[in-house]
Enzyme design. Structure first.
Site, mmCIF file in Angstrom:
data_model
loop_
_atom_site.group_PDB
_atom_site.id
_atom_site.type_symbol
_atom_site.label_atom_id
_atom_site.label_comp_id
_atom_site.label_asym_id
_atom_site.label_seq_id
_atom_site.Cartn_x
_atom_site.Cartn_y
_atom_site.Cartn_z
ATOM 1 N N LYS A 41 53.773 16.034 26.746
ATOM 2 C CA LYS A 41 54.582 16.500 25.635
ATOM 3 C C LYS A 41 54.078 15.970 24.294
ATOM 4 C CE LYS A 41 58.776 15.764 28.324
ATOM 5 N NZ LYS A 41 60.020 14.967 28.301
ATOM 6 N N GLY A 42 53.254 14.940 24.334
ATOM 7 C CA GLY A 42 52.906 14.187 23.128
ATOM 8 C C GLY A 42 52.341 14.980 21.963
ATOM 9 N N GLU A 97 45.418 16.867 21.609
ATOM 10 C CA GLU A 97 45.990 15.702 22.290
ATOM 11 C C GLU A 97 46.623 14.761 21.261
ATOM 12 O OE1 GLU A 97 47.334 14.321 24.609
ATOM 13 O OE2 GLU A 97 45.929 13.471 26.035
ATOM 14 N N ASP A 98 47.608 13.983 21.685
ATOM 15 C CA ASP A 98 48.216 13.025 20.761
ATOM 16 C C ASP A 98 47.345 11.785 20.602
ATOM 17 O OD1 ASP A 98 48.693 12.226 23.379
ATOM 18 O OD2 ASP A 98 50.809 11.770 23.095
ATOM 19 N N ASP A 101 43.534 7.244 25.038
ATOM 20 C CA ASP A 101 43.711 5.831 25.371
ATOM 21 C C ASP A 101 42.568 5.453 26.318
ATOM 22 O OD1 ASP A 101 45.329 3.406 25.369
ATOM 23 O OD2 ASP A 101 46.025 3.967 27.352
ATOM 24 N N LYS A 129 42.274 5.209 20.595
ATOM 25 C CA LYS A 129 42.415 3.769 20.802
ATOM 26 C C LYS A 129 41.163 3.283 21.524
ATOM 27 C CE LYS A 129 46.728 2.679 22.317
ATOM 28 N NZ LYS A 129 47.696 2.322 23.398
ATOM 29 N N PHE A 150 50.741 -0.392 21.573
ATOM 30 C CA PHE A 150 51.411 0.816 22.034
ATOM 31 C C PHE A 150 52.062 1.484 20.830
ATOM 32 C CE2 PHE A 150 54.162 3.676 24.271
ATOM 33 C CZ PHE A 150 53.333 4.071 25.303
ATOM 34 N N VAL A 151 51.639 2.718 20.557
ATOM 35 C CA VAL A 151 52.123 3.403 19.357
ATOM 36 C C VAL A 151 53.099 4.527 19.705
ATOM 37 C CG1 VAL A 151 50.128 2.814 17.920
ATOM 38 C CG2 VAL A 151 50.046 4.867 19.319
ATOM 39 N N ASP A 157 55.793 8.907 22.537
ATOM 40 C CA ASP A 157 57.030 8.253 22.967
ATOM 41 C C ASP A 157 56.776 6.931 23.669
ATOM 42 O OD1 ASP A 157 55.897 9.505 25.369
ATOM 43 O OD2 ASP A 157 57.746 8.840 26.331
ATOM 44 N N ARG A 163 59.905 9.886 19.709
ATOM 45 C CA ARG A 163 59.021 11.036 19.440
ATOM 46 C C ARG A 163 59.309 11.663 18.081
ATOM 47 N NH1 ARG A 163 56.278 12.675 24.091
ATOM 48 N NH2 ARG A 163 57.437 12.425 26.023
HETATM 49 P P1 IMP Z 1 44.781 8.238 28.683
HETATM 50 O O1 IMP Z 1 44.875 6.789 29.062
HETATM 51 O O2 IMP Z 1 43.709 8.464 27.640
HETATM 52 O O3 IMP Z 1 44.585 9.098 29.891
HETATM 53 O O4 IMP Z 1 46.162 8.604 27.999
HETATM 54 C C1 IMP Z 1 47.136 9.339 28.658
HETATM 55 C C2 IMP Z 1 48.335 9.631 27.807
HETATM 56 O O5 IMP Z 1 49.103 8.439 27.752
HETATM 57 C C3 IMP Z 1 48.134 10.036 26.367
HETATM 58 O O6 IMP Z 1 47.872 11.390 26.194
HETATM 59 C C4 IMP Z 1 49.498 9.691 25.799
HETATM 60 O O7 IMP Z 1 50.403 10.742 26.029
HETATM 61 C C5 IMP Z 1 49.865 8.460 26.597
HETATM 62 N N1 IMP Z 1 49.578 7.259 25.793
HETATM 63 C C6 IMP Z 1 48.481 6.481 25.821
HETATM 64 N N2 IMP Z 1 48.574 5.472 24.923
HETATM 65 C C7 IMP Z 1 49.772 5.646 24.298
HETATM 66 C C8 IMP Z 1 50.454 4.936 23.253
HETATM 67 O O8 IMP Z 1 49.993 3.944 22.668
HETATM 68 N N3 IMP Z 1 51.670 5.451 22.903
HETATM 69 C C9 IMP Z 1 52.228 6.536 23.490
HETATM 70 N N4 IMP Z 1 51.630 7.224 24.465
HETATM 71 C C10 IMP Z 1 50.405 6.786 24.869
HETATM 72 MG MG MG Z 2 49.379 12.948 25.815
#
Ligand code: IMP
Ligand code: MG
Length: 174
Positions: A41-42, A97-98, A101, A129, A150-151, A157, A163
């Site tokens: 949803k981000g 993408e939001d 990470d 990040k 953590f943002v 969220d 959100r």
């Molecule tokens: P990934 O670790 O790159 O696979 O991230 C997966 C998902 O985790 C991201 O698309 C976000 O929706 C969520 N996420 C990762 N880091 C954060 C954060 O700092 N705040 C909020 N959501 C996060």
């Molecule tokens: Mg996401």
């Protein structure tokens, strides 16, 4: 437990950046069949602002990617749910993408979508990040780099909270 949000990127900074990204995308995709796919949803707030600042036509779709488990750590196992009507063959797909990470979600999504024969597939992320990357992921359009915190806000969220904030902040628990 109390959770506090400390502002990191203001509403104005975000809106300016979204405008810059939209200008780049409008130029780069001027002669393309652009299909933006937001990752739920981000990314919904970011994508809603982004498409309204484009100067070219765009098709919009969304997909759901959920990491199993809860908390602030990704489990590394990603389940992808595509809309049944999504047709990406021959299109220029831009994933929205939001935040990147670990990068595991996006790299799994890119791998899965390649099977549907898009003409091109690129990535636009509001936040990155880099301290947490666990895979080589190329972000073609990036808003901001954030520290290893953590943002939340502007679509992101913590446990479905925050959100709705128009800015991005990081959380601290006490
Ligand atoms: P990934 O670790 O790159 O696979 O991230 C997966 C998902 O985790 C991201 O698309 C976000 O929706 C969520 N996420 C990762 N880091 C954060 C954060 O700092 N705040 C909020 N959501 C996060
Ligand atoms: Mg996401």
């Amino acid at each position: 437990m109390e959770i506090k949000v400390f502002p990191l990127i203001s509403e104005e900074e975000i809106q300016n950046k979204v405008g810059e990204l939209a200008d780049c995308i409008s130029k780069d995709y001027a002669k393309s069949k652009l299909l933006m796919i937001g990752i739920l949803k981000g990314a919904w707030i970011f994508m809603a602002d982004l498409v309204r600042k484009l100067t070219i036509p765009v098709e919009c779709d969304f997909l759901r990617a959920s990491s199993y488990g809860s908390g602030t750590e990704t489990s590394g196992k990603v389940k992808i749910t595509l809309g049944a009507s999504t047709n990406i063959e021959g299109k220029d797909v831009l994933l929205v993408e939001d935040i990147v990470d670990t990068g595991l979600t996006l790299s799994k999504i890119v791998k899965a979508l390649v099977h549907y024969n898009p003409k091109t597939i690129k990535v636009c992320s509001l936040l990155d990040k880099p301290a947490r990357h666990r895979t080589n992921i190329n972000i073609d359009y990036l808003g901001f780099t954030v520290p290893n915190k953590f943002v939340v806000g502007y679509g992101l969220d913590y446990d479905e909270k925050f959100r709705y904030l128009p800015y991005v902040g990081y959380i601290e628990k006490s």
